[in-house]
Scaffold this motif. Structure first.
Motif, PDB file in Angstrom:
ATOM      1  N   LEU A  34       0.973  -1.320   0.124  1.00  0.00           N
ATOM      2  CA  LEU A  34      -0.066  -0.193  -0.015  1.00  0.00           C
ATOM      3  C   LEU A  34       0.888   1.295  -0.012  1.00  0.00           C
ATOM      4  CD1 LEU A  34      -2.570  -0.919   2.873  1.00  0.00           C
ATOM      5  CD2 LEU A  34      -2.795  -1.437   0.140  1.00  0.00           C
ATOM      6  N   ALA A  35       0.589   2.256  -0.839  1.00  0.00           N
ATOM      7  CA  ALA A  35       1.075   3.481  -0.733  1.00  0.00           C
ATOM      8  C   ALA A  35       0.228   4.384  -0.206  1.00  0.00           C
ATOM      9  CB  ALA A  35       1.605   3.902  -2.244  1.00  0.00           C
ATOM     10  N   VAL A  36       0.580   4.823   1.002  1.00  0.00           N
ATOM     11  CA  VAL A  36      -0.249   5.698   1.848  1.00  0.00           C
ATOM     12  C   VAL A  36       0.172   7.145   1.759  1.00  0.00           C
ATOM     13  CG1 VAL A  36      -1.197   6.472   4.107  1.00  0.00           C
ATOM     14  CG2 VAL A  36      -1.178   3.764   3.223  1.00  0.00           C
ATOM     15  N   PRO A  37      -0.524   8.351   0.954  1.00  0.00           N
ATOM     16  CA  PRO A  37       0.076   9.574   1.024  1.00  0.00           C
ATOM     17  C   PRO A  37       0.517  10.263   1.962  1.00  0.00           C
ATOM     18  CG  PRO A  37      -1.900   9.107  -0.537  1.00  0.00           C
ATOM     19  CD  PRO A  37      -2.019   7.952   0.530  1.00  0.00           C
ATOM     20  N   GLY A  38       1.913  10.590   1.833  1.00  0.00           N
ATOM     21  CA  GLY A  38       2.402  11.251   3.305  1.00  0.00           C
ATOM     22  C   GLY A  38       2.810  10.448   4.308  1.00  0.00           C
ATOM     23  N   LEU A  39       2.760   9.071   4.104  1.00  0.00           N
ATOM     24  CA  LEU A  39       3.133   8.356   5.189  1.00  0.00           C
ATOM     25  C   LEU A  39       4.804   7.518   4.852  1.00  0.00           C
ATOM     26  CD1 LEU A  39       2.786   6.964   8.068  1.00  0.00           C
ATOM     27  CD2 LEU A  39       1.262   5.014   6.665  1.00  0.00           C
ATOM     28  N   GLU A  40       5.591   7.694   5.610  1.00  0.00           N
ATOM     29  CA  GLU A  40       6.803   6.967   5.142  1.00  0.00           C
ATOM     30  C   GLU A  40       6.838   5.616   5.907  1.00  0.00           C
ATOM     31  OE1 GLU A  40      10.088   9.273   6.847  1.00  0.00           O
ATOM     32  OE2 GLU A  40       9.692  10.882   5.703  1.00  0.00           O
ATOM     33  N   GLY A  41       7.625   4.531   5.306  1.00  0.00           N
ATOM     34  CA  GLY A  41       7.645   3.307   5.751  1.00  0.00           C
ATOM     35  C   GLY A  41       6.796   2.549   5.001  1.00  0.00           C
ATOM     36  N   GLU A  42       7.030   0.997   5.200  1.00  0.00           N
ATOM     37  CA  GLU A  42       6.301  -0.031   4.439  1.00  0.00           C
ATOM     38  C   GLU A  42       4.621  -0.025   4.929  1.00  0.00           C
ATOM     39  OE1 GLU A  42       8.315  -3.614   2.984  1.00  0.00           O
ATOM     40  OE2 GLU A  42       9.980  -2.857   4.181  1.00  0.00           O
ATOM     41  N   ARG A  43       3.807  -0.248   4.133  1.00  0.00           N
ATOM     42  CA  ARG A  43       2.489  -0.765   4.475  1.00  0.00           C
ATOM     43  C   ARG A  43       2.144  -1.853   3.590  1.00  0.00           C
ATOM     44  NH1 ARG A  43       0.739  -0.651   8.766  1.00  0.00           N
ATOM     45  NH2 ARG A  43      -1.366   0.068   8.578  1.00  0.00           N
ATOM     46  N   HIS A  44       1.683  -2.895   4.165  1.00  0.00           N
ATOM     47  CA  HIS A  44       1.133  -3.894   3.598  1.00  0.00           C
ATOM     48  C   HIS A  44      -0.391  -4.366   3.741  1.00  0.00           C
ATOM     49  CE1 HIS A  44       5.479  -4.132   2.374  1.00  0.00           C
ATOM     50  NE2 HIS A  44       5.108  -4.699   1.209  1.00  0.00           N
ATOM     51  N   LEU A  45      -1.218  -4.936   2.920  1.00  0.00           N
ATOM     52  CA  LEU A  45      -2.385  -5.623   3.068  1.00  0.00           C
ATOM     53  C   LEU A  45      -2.513  -7.065   2.887  1.00  0.00           C
ATOM     54  CD1 LEU A  45      -5.333  -5.113   4.436  1.00  0.00           C
ATOM     55  CD2 LEU A  45      -5.889  -4.784   1.859  1.00  0.00           C
ATOM     56  N   ALA A  46      -2.668  -7.889   4.060  1.00  0.00           N
ATOM     57  CA  ALA A  46      -2.664  -9.373   3.810  1.00  0.00           C
ATOM     58  C   ALA A  46      -3.986  -9.760   3.466  1.00  0.00           C
ATOM     59  CB  ALA A  46      -2.155 -10.181   4.926  1.00  0.00           C
TER      60      ALA A  46
END
Length: 219
Positions: A192-204
């Motif tokens: 997931l690319a969350v605008p303005g949020l640094e770091g990785e985000r994933h959805l399982a």
């Protein structure tokens, strides 16, 4: 520019970057929710995020990022805390029956006030441990709630046949895959690319494992 107008601009730009189209009333209602959370947070410490702009990014946009993957008519948000992502999803895509589950009394009191103040039809808050919740849900969300093994061990009974479990994670949780309980299978992993949020985000995305095909009878 007032603080609210600045927050609205940040939110609208983030929604556009996510490629989402929300109902016309969604943006002001999301900002009403953020303002209510900020007021309660000053007294009850519901979230470690205190800056309003960071709340827009880390709470609202982070929750909205999973909206394209939400399916079904019923949803349970387990370990919802102050309503993340459950209340955000209820505002962004109204009409779904949503059950918000948390064991913390002050958080559930906030949830009930948010449901009342924001007039969230079809949304209820339940104070309970996950393993004690009853029901069957088409979609289950959990945001940084626990490992796959613990999440499904405690709440796997709540996922309806053909349902979808959406587990929100930071780094790609490949190390947890071996802990999937029998009867469940990972069907997708989305970065997931969350605008303005640094770091990785994933959805399982986890679903019930398909039943094994019957063996052909011997001739």
């Amino acid at each position: 520019m007032t603080e609210r107008s600045a927050l609205q601009r940040r939110l609208e730009e983030g929604i556009a970057a996510l490629g989402l189209t929300l109902p016309p009333e969604a943006v002001p209602r999301l900002l009403d929710y953020q303002a209510l959370l900020a007021r309660w947070n000053a007294t009850y410490n519901l979230t470690a995020v205190r800056d309003p702009a960071e709340m827009v990014t880390r709470h609202l946009l982070d929750s909205l990022a999973i909206l394209p993957y939400v399916t079904g008519a019923t949803l349970a948000d387990l370990g919802t805390g102050p309503g993340l992502p459950g209340i955000v999803l209820a505002i962004a895509a109204p009409g779904r029956a949503i059950t918000l589950v948390d064991s913390n009394g002050k958080k559930v009191r906030f949830l009930r006030e948010a449901i009342r103040a924001l007039k969230l039809d079809g949304v209820q808050a339940v104070q309970s441990r996950v393993e004690d919740v009853e029901g069957s849900f088409d979609c289950i969300t959990a945001r940084a709630f626990a490992s796959f093994a613990d999440m499904l061990g405690w709440g796997g009974h709540l996922l309806a046949p053909g349902g979808r479990w959406l587990a929100m994670k930071g780094r790609r949780p490949d190390d947890e895959l071996a802990g999937l309980p029998p009867g469940f299978v990972l069907t997708a992993m989305h970065a997931l690319a969350v605008p303005g949020l640094e770091g990785e985000r994933h959805l399982a995305v986890i679903e019930h494992a398909p039943a094994p095909a019957p063996r052909a009878a011997a001739c």
